[in-house]
Scaffold this motif. Structure first.
Motif, PDB file in Angstrom:
ATOM      1  N   TYR A   1      22.926   5.266  75.751  1.00  0.00           N
ATOM      2  CA  TYR A   1      22.731   6.462  76.647  1.00  0.00           C
ATOM      3  C   TYR A   1      21.368   6.720  77.050  1.00  0.00           C
ATOM      4  CZ  TYR A   1      27.818   6.847  76.324  1.00  0.00           C
ATOM      5  OH  TYR A   1      29.338   6.926  76.225  1.00  0.00           O
ATOM      6  N   LEU A   2      20.326   6.268  76.047  1.00  0.00           N
ATOM      7  CA  LEU A   2      18.997   6.478  76.114  1.00  0.00           C
ATOM      8  C   LEU A   2      18.662   5.931  77.541  1.00  0.00           C
ATOM      9  CD1 LEU A   2      16.470   8.063  75.052  1.00  0.00           C
ATOM     10  CD2 LEU A   2      15.936   5.719  73.991  1.00  0.00           C
ATOM     11  N   SER A   3      17.890   6.769  78.559  1.00  0.00           N
ATOM     12  CA  SER A   3      17.253   6.271  79.673  1.00  0.00           C
ATOM     13  C   SER A   3      16.310   5.109  79.485  1.00  0.00           C
ATOM     14  CB  SER A   3      16.499   7.383  80.559  1.00  0.00           C
ATOM     15  OG  SER A   3      15.561   7.853  79.642  1.00  0.00           O
ATOM     16  N   ALA A   4      15.840   4.184  80.369  1.00  0.00           N
ATOM     17  CA  ALA A   4      15.050   3.263  80.100  1.00  0.00           C
ATOM     18  C   ALA A   4      13.767   3.556  79.801  1.00  0.00           C
ATOM     19  CB  ALA A   4      14.948   2.356  81.364  1.00  0.00           C
ATOM     20  N   SER A   5      13.165   4.923  79.956  1.00  0.00           N
ATOM     21  CA  SER A   5      11.856   5.258  79.450  1.00  0.00           C
ATOM     22  C   SER A   5      11.966   6.303  78.588  1.00  0.00           C
ATOM     23  CB  SER A   5      11.032   5.905  80.924  1.00  0.00           C
ATOM     24  OG  SER A   5      11.982   6.950  81.416  1.00  0.00           O
ATOM     25  N   GLY A   6      13.245   6.493  78.053  1.00  0.00           N
ATOM     26  CA  GLY A   6      13.267   7.535  77.097  1.00  0.00           C
ATOM     27  C   GLY A   6      12.751   7.364  75.803  1.00  0.00           C
ATOM     28  N   LYS A   7      12.298   8.367  75.004  1.00  0.00           N
ATOM     29  CA  LYS A   7      11.625   8.166  73.552  1.00  0.00           C
ATOM     30  C   LYS A   7      12.768   8.667  72.527  1.00  0.00           C
ATOM     31  CE  LYS A   7       6.971   8.292  74.677  1.00  0.00           C
ATOM     32  NZ  LYS A   7       5.646   9.086  74.161  1.00  0.00           N
ATOM     33  N   VAL A   8      12.720   8.329  71.430  1.00  0.00           N
ATOM     34  CA  VAL A   8      13.406   8.653  70.372  1.00  0.00           C
ATOM     35  C   VAL A   8      12.757   9.459  69.366  1.00  0.00           C
ATOM     36  CG1 VAL A   8      15.159   7.945  68.356  1.00  0.00           C
ATOM     37  CG2 VAL A   8      15.072   6.658  70.396  1.00  0.00           C
ATOM     38  N   PHE A   9      13.023  10.791  69.123  1.00  0.00           N
ATOM     39  CA  PHE A   9      12.185  11.632  67.868  1.00  0.00           C
ATOM     40  C   PHE A   9      12.897  11.552  66.665  1.00  0.00           C
ATOM     41  CE2 PHE A   9      10.939  12.940  72.246  1.00  0.00           C
ATOM     42  CZ  PHE A   9       9.398  12.696  72.318  1.00  0.00           C
ATOM     43  N   ILE A  10      12.553  11.217  65.889  1.00  0.00           N
ATOM     44  CA  ILE A  10      12.767  11.357  64.307  1.00  0.00           C
ATOM     45  C   ILE A  10      12.338  12.299  63.593  1.00  0.00           C
ATOM     46  CG2 ILE A  10      13.378  10.265  62.199  1.00  0.00           C
ATOM     47  CD1 ILE A  10      13.507   7.531  63.811  1.00  0.00           C
ATOM     48  N   LEU A  11      13.064  13.324  63.012  1.00  0.00           N
ATOM     49  CA  LEU A  11      12.577  14.513  62.470  1.00  0.00           C
ATOM     50  C   LEU A  11      12.566  14.424  60.878  1.00  0.00           C
ATOM     51  CD1 LEU A  11      13.829  17.237  64.776  1.00  0.00           C
ATOM     52  CD2 LEU A  11      11.743  15.801  64.818  1.00  0.00           C
ATOM     53  N   GLY A  12      11.554  14.383  60.202  1.00  0.00           N
ATOM     54  CA  GLY A  12      11.598  14.225  58.642  1.00  0.00           C
ATOM     55  C   GLY A  12      11.135  12.819  58.201  1.00  0.00           C
ATOM     56  N   GLY A  13      10.860  12.757  56.799  1.00  0.00           N
ATOM     57  CA  GLY A  13      10.234  11.537  56.414  1.00  0.00           C
ATOM     58  C   GLY A  13      11.521  10.698  55.992  1.00  0.00           C
ATOM     59  N   THR A  14      11.153   9.758  55.431  1.00  0.00           N
ATOM     60  CA  THR A  14      12.273   8.638  55.161  1.00  0.00           C
ATOM     61  C   THR A  14      13.308   9.151  53.965  1.00  0.00           C
ATOM     62  OG1 THR A  14      10.602   7.773  53.365  1.00  0.00           O
ATOM     63  CG2 THR A  14      10.735   6.782  55.676  1.00  0.00           C
ATOM     64  N   GLY A  15      12.886  10.331  53.262  1.00  0.00           N
ATOM     65  CA  GLY A  15      13.835  11.170  52.335  1.00  0.00           C
ATOM     66  C   GLY A  15      14.837  11.425  53.055  1.00  0.00           C
ATOM     67  N   ALA A  16      14.701  12.080  54.369  1.00  0.00           N
ATOM     68  CA  ALA A  16      15.442  12.810  55.235  1.00  0.00           C
ATOM     69  C   ALA A  16      16.221  11.764  56.104  1.00  0.00           C
ATOM     70  CB  ALA A  16      14.801  14.036  56.209  1.00  0.00           C
ATOM     71  N   VAL A  17      15.701  10.927  56.944  1.00  0.00           N
ATOM     72  CA  VAL A  17      16.190  10.118  57.543  1.00  0.00           C
ATOM     73  C   VAL A  17      15.605   8.585  57.434  1.00  0.00           C
ATOM     74  CG1 VAL A  17      16.413   9.353  60.277  1.00  0.00           C
ATOM     75  CG2 VAL A  17      16.312  11.581  59.694  1.00  0.00           C
ATOM     76  N   SER A  18      16.467   7.885  56.589  1.00  0.00           N
ATOM     77  CA  SER A  18      16.080   6.504  56.263  1.00  0.00           C
ATOM     78  C   SER A  18      15.214   5.644  57.212  1.00  0.00           C
ATOM     79  CB  SER A  18      17.314   5.856  55.750  1.00  0.00           C
ATOM     80  OG  SER A  18      17.156   4.288  55.725  1.00  0.00           O
ATOM     81  N   PRO A  19      14.421   4.872  56.659  1.00  0.00           N
ATOM     82  CA  PRO A  19      13.797   3.987  57.495  1.00  0.00           C
ATOM     83  C   PRO A  19      14.667   2.735  58.098  1.00  0.00           C
ATOM     84  CG  PRO A  19      13.286   3.476  55.302  1.00  0.00           C
ATOM     85  CD  PRO A  19      13.988   4.713  55.397  1.00  0.00           C
ATOM     86  N   LEU A  20      15.949   2.911  57.749  1.00  0.00           N
ATOM     87  CA  LEU A  20      16.990   2.012  58.268  1.00  0.00           C
ATOM     88  C   LEU A  20      17.030   2.411  59.748  1.00  0.00           C
ATOM     89  CD1 LEU A  20      19.098  -0.401  58.149  1.00  0.00           C
ATOM     90  CD2 LEU A  20      20.599   1.221  56.992  1.00  0.00           C
ATOM     91  N   MET A  21      17.035   3.714  59.791  1.00  0.00           N
ATOM     92  CA  MET A  21      17.160   4.067  61.368  1.00  0.00           C
ATOM     93  C   MET A  21      16.359   3.590  62.390  1.00  0.00           C
ATOM     94  SD  MET A  21      19.342   6.745  62.798  1.00  0.00           S
ATOM     95  CE  MET A  21      19.545   5.475  64.324  1.00  0.00           C
ATOM     96  N   GLU A  22      15.260   3.420  62.215  1.00  0.00           N
ATOM     97  CA  GLU A  22      14.265   2.486  62.989  1.00  0.00           C
ATOM     98  C   GLU A  22      14.633   1.266  63.245  1.00  0.00           C
ATOM     99  OE1 GLU A  22      10.861   5.795  61.506  1.00  0.00           O
ATOM    100  OE2 GLU A  22      12.874   4.856  60.786  1.00  0.00           O
TER     101      GLU A  22
END
Length: 447
Positions: A217-238
């Motif tokens: 669903y992300l638009s072709a030019s859209g960005k993904v903003f991840i909030l918090g360090g790797t302890g909050a959101v795993s680097p597996l997300m990227e």
């Protein structure tokens, strides 16, 4: 001609229009703030309500005729006699109710009106622009819920997409669903970038589910903003996002040494110069969750302001600061620091508990005019509500904290300030029952 019944009326002034609905809940008032307009404006009410139409003139007139359009005969007719006027004959008031009009309504539920003016010399008349009074019979609520907080956030995001861009997310925000601070501190970013908030934990299956939703669903030019360090959101997300074709230059992570630092990084990225800032407790979710619907910058604070936070105020120079919550949430010391800092205005919006405070936030920021929706979130925990702020902001709805036994202030502000009978309900009926929703909206069995 049908005559209006003797019913309570709300005051709606058109041309110079003042909307006032006054009530009291002890010392708490949830009346809508006055609104001044310079042109006729459409007005909508609920069946059974009446209104007082006020017509303001630049000079006195001998007579002002309120006219309604008959959609069957396609002609105008004088529909109401003036109820009262000011001594200078510059303000004319007409009390009308739903059954006052004899001509058929367009679509059955609204009447089209105008007024004509006869001046004192009896020679000059004019017609105003047309305007409508609509009696809205559409009421009900939609429940946005999934099997868990992560699926509920996806349901909220789907509603967000359907009510805003339609097919795509312009941008998207990902935050931990195990804590509240980063998601609530990021709601201003959501407002600025037109992004929903999705939640994740450290489970690879959940991370993959969220990544696939973003890919779809992300638009072709859209960005993904991840909030918090790797302890909050795993680097597996990227890693999952990269594997699905979303490159690193379209992904930005805000990661501070703690929740307050992450919050500041988000605000500094958005550069909220000369905007109102809402100051909320950073160790309890309730007040920030209510504030998240405003789309305004939220500054999370602890026991005092840090040097970095004071620096933020120095270069952002907020228009005003609103402290959300009582002194147990945001201390008197912080309030005094803000005043000493030289901010033009510092206000505290609060009640004796989170439910009253939530209603007070709605009254402060959302009762300037009637709202189409209200958003309801469970007040005793945060997960289902975390994604509700961006949706609420996108549709102009306040977010009210509710639970059985603490609903009266929500009932009062909805009835007397927001005046909505539609709701987006965050989460399942085990926490917010159908009966509770229907009580708050003053409806029965229409969810």
């Amino acid at each position: 001609m049908k005559k209006g019944k003797n019913r309570p009326v709300s005051l709606i002034l058109i041309l110079v229009m003042v909307l006032t609905m006054v009530m009291g809940a002890g010392s708490v008032s949830y009346a809508a703030a006055p609104e001044i307009l310079t042109e006729p404006s459409n007005v909508w009410l609920w069946p059974g309500e009446g209104c007082t139409i006020g017509i303001g003139l630049s000079s006195g007139a001998d007579m002002v005729h309120l006219e309604a359009y008959d959609w069957e005969y396609k002609s105008w007719y004088t529909c109401a006699t003036c109820s009262y006027q000011d001594p200078g004959k510059t303000m004319w008031y007409y009390d009308v109710t739903y059954d006052y009009f004899e001509g058929p309504r367009a679509g059955g539920d609204f009447v089209t009106l105008r007024y004509s003016i006869t001046y004192d010399d009896g020679t000059k008349t004019m017609n105003s622009l047309d305007f409508n009074i609509a009696w809205d019979t559409d009421q009900g609520y939609e429940r946005l819920a999934g099997a868990n907080r992560y699926e509920t956030a996806l349901a909220v995001a789907e509603a967000y997409r359907g009510l805003t861009s339609g097919l795509h997310y312009n941008n998207v925000i990902i935050a931990s669903g195990l804590d509240f601070a980063d998601a609530l501190g990021g709601t201003y970013l959501a407002a600025k970038t037109a992004a929903p908030i999705l939640l994740v934990n450290r489970d690879p299956k959940t991370i993959k589910m969220i990544a696939e939703n973003v890919k779809d669903y992300l638009s072709a030019s859209g960005k993904v903003f991840i909030l918090g360090g790797t302890g909050a959101v795993s680097p597996l997300m990227e890693e999952e996002l990269n594997a699905l074709g979303i490159p690193g230059d379209r992904i930005k992570r805000f990661a501070g040494k703690n929740r307050y630092d992450t919050n500041l990084q988000i605000l500094e990225y958005c550069s909220p110069v000369a905007e109102d800032v809402l100051v909320c407790c950073g160790t309890n979710f309730a007040d920030a969750l209510s504030a998240s619907a405003t789309g305004k910058p939220i500054l999370l604070v602890g026991k005092t302001l840090t040097e970095d936070q004071l620096s933020f105020f120095n270069h952002s120079v907020p228009a005003r600061a609103f402290i959300i919550g009582g002194e147990g949430a945001v201390s008197a010391n912080i309030e005094q620091l803000l005043k000493d800092f030289g901010l033009p205005e510092v206000y505290r919006v609060w009640g004796p508990n989170r439910y009253v405070t939530s209603a007070m936030v709605a009254a402060e920021f959302f009762t300037d005019k009637q709202r189409y929706y209200v958003t309801l979130a469970y007040g005793q925990n945060f997960p289902d509500g975390l994604s509700g702020g961006p949706l609420s902001y996108a549709i102009g709805a306040p977010l009210l904290l509710v639970r059985d036994g603490n609903e009266q202030d929500a009932c009062d502000v909805v009835k007397n300030g927001i005046r909505s009978r539609r709701a987006k309900v965050l989460g399942g009926p085990s926490l917010i029952s159908n009966a509770l929703v229907e009580k708050i909206l003053d409806i029965k069995g229409v969810g």
